[in-house]
Design an enzyme around this catalytic site. Structure first.
Site: not given
Length: 351
Positions: A36, A191, A198, A207
């Site tokens: 991370e 995305c 999409c 969306c």
DNA sequence: AATCCGGGGGA
DNA sequence: TCCCCAGGATT
């Protein structure tokens, strides 16, 4: 299916289409934390080899804490944002001294470790400890801004607060780890900032951006800013195969890294050579280049000096002469690496 | 050339 | 609580 919640559709998509081969998936808190922090400013494909090298050299937090900062930064060399590496090392030492080498599981305790903020703490809680915590990294901001039709630049405090609210509200009751991975993978593969896919997205039916045919407008771009350009002379002082390196101050640009002695002008570089006993008989300029930071550009003018003798006068504090091949293994920045590689190539071709 | 990015630290 | 700082990759 269509009536399923946002989270349920993401989780189903993740099981079928998400990434399942990343080396930190399903790993312990140490590996999740390390990945991370590396991913904070850096994309997955860049991070993977660095992550594998770190795990090989430092298999657990105790090994990382026992290393020197110089060793950690040498492995971090090229990843950028070197405060991440310095904080990583300090956090490892804190985990050992305050938590007996075991990662704390509390959200608040994690955020007291240097380099761990709200989103990274939440990622560790969700991915390693399966707690119900919301993350909000760049990918998630994009997914939520488009799906929720959140206007404004996410760097803006109010916009970010709205996105945090949305992130919390979308959390499922269970399966938070796979949901969290789904959000990140969706942001990275479907995305995307440009050329979003999409049609393949499991939540395009509701969306807001997609339904309004305004996907490209979300999230709003950062306000433009002119980046100033600064000049610097980098001194490549050679003695045979040895080159002079100088340790940078502990904070600021390239903090704690080994760099080339840096000056505002060539005159100052020459004065430095005279003062420290480096001969400047053989002295020439190498082709310059521009290194870009987030808030300014640095125009680098390399000055190559070959000294017959190594200075016997008192060496400047925090400097060292290293073989070029050893210098390439040290904690150096990308422009310094480029210059050292150029030097090697030049030597090979007799330039 | 433009764009993207989590957290630290000082104002 | 803002606002500035920070490196390299991708497009």
């Amino acid at each position: 299916m269509a009536g399923d919640s946002f989270a349920v559709r993401l989780i189903r998509w993740q099981r079928q289409h998400g990434r399942h081969d990343l080396p930190w998936q399903g790993a312990d808190a140490y590996r999740v934390w390390l990945s991370e922090v590396m991913l904070q400013q850096t994309q997955v494909t860049t991070v993977v080899p660095y992550f594998l090298r770190f795990i090989e050299r430092f298999p657990d937090v105790v090994a990382l804490a026992a290393a020197t900062e110089d060793e950690v930064l040498a492995l971090w060399s090229g990843l950028g944002y070197y405060s991440r590496g310095r904080n990583l090392h300090r956090a490892a030492q804190k985990v050992v001294s305050q938590f007996g080498g075991v990662f704390p599981e509390h959200f608040e305790q994690l955020q007291e470790l240097p380099g761990i903020g709200r989103s990274t703490a939440a990622a560790i809680c969700a991915l390693a400890f399966h707690q119900r915590r919301a993350i909000l990294d760049g990918n998630v901001k994009r997914v939520l801004a488009r799906h929720g039709g959140v206007a404004g630049w996410p760097g803006d405090g109010r916009v970010e607060a709205e996105l945090w609210k949305l992130a919390e509200a979308r959390l499922p009751a269970s399966d938070v780890a796979i949901y969290t991975q789904a959000l990140m993978d969706m942001g990275a593969t479907l995305c995307r900032r440009s050329k979003p896919r999409c049609q393949e997205c499991p939540v395009h039916t509701d969306c807001a951006a997609y339904q309004a045919d305004r996907v490209a407008e979300f999230p709003a771009a950062r306000p433009k800013k002119v980046v100033p350009e600064r000049q610097a002379v980098f001194l490549l002082a050679m003695h045979g195969n040895d080159i002079l390196l100088e340790k940078r101050p502990p904070s600021g640009i390239w903090g704690g890294l080994w760099s080339l002695p840096q000056f505002d002008t060539a005159e100052e570089a020459r004065a430095y050579c005279t003062r420290t006993g480096i001969e400047t008989n053989e002295c020439r300029e190498l082709p310059g280049f521009v290194h870009t930071f987030s808030h300014f550009k640095l125009s680098i003018h390399p000055l190559l000096v070959s000294s017959q003798r190594i200075p016997t006068q008192a060496a400047e504090a925090g400097t060292v002469w290293l073989e070029v091949s050893d210098a390439l293994q040290a904690a150096i920045s990308t422009p310094v690496r480029q210059l050292l590689l150029t030097l090697n190539a030049g030597r090979a071709t007799g330039i």
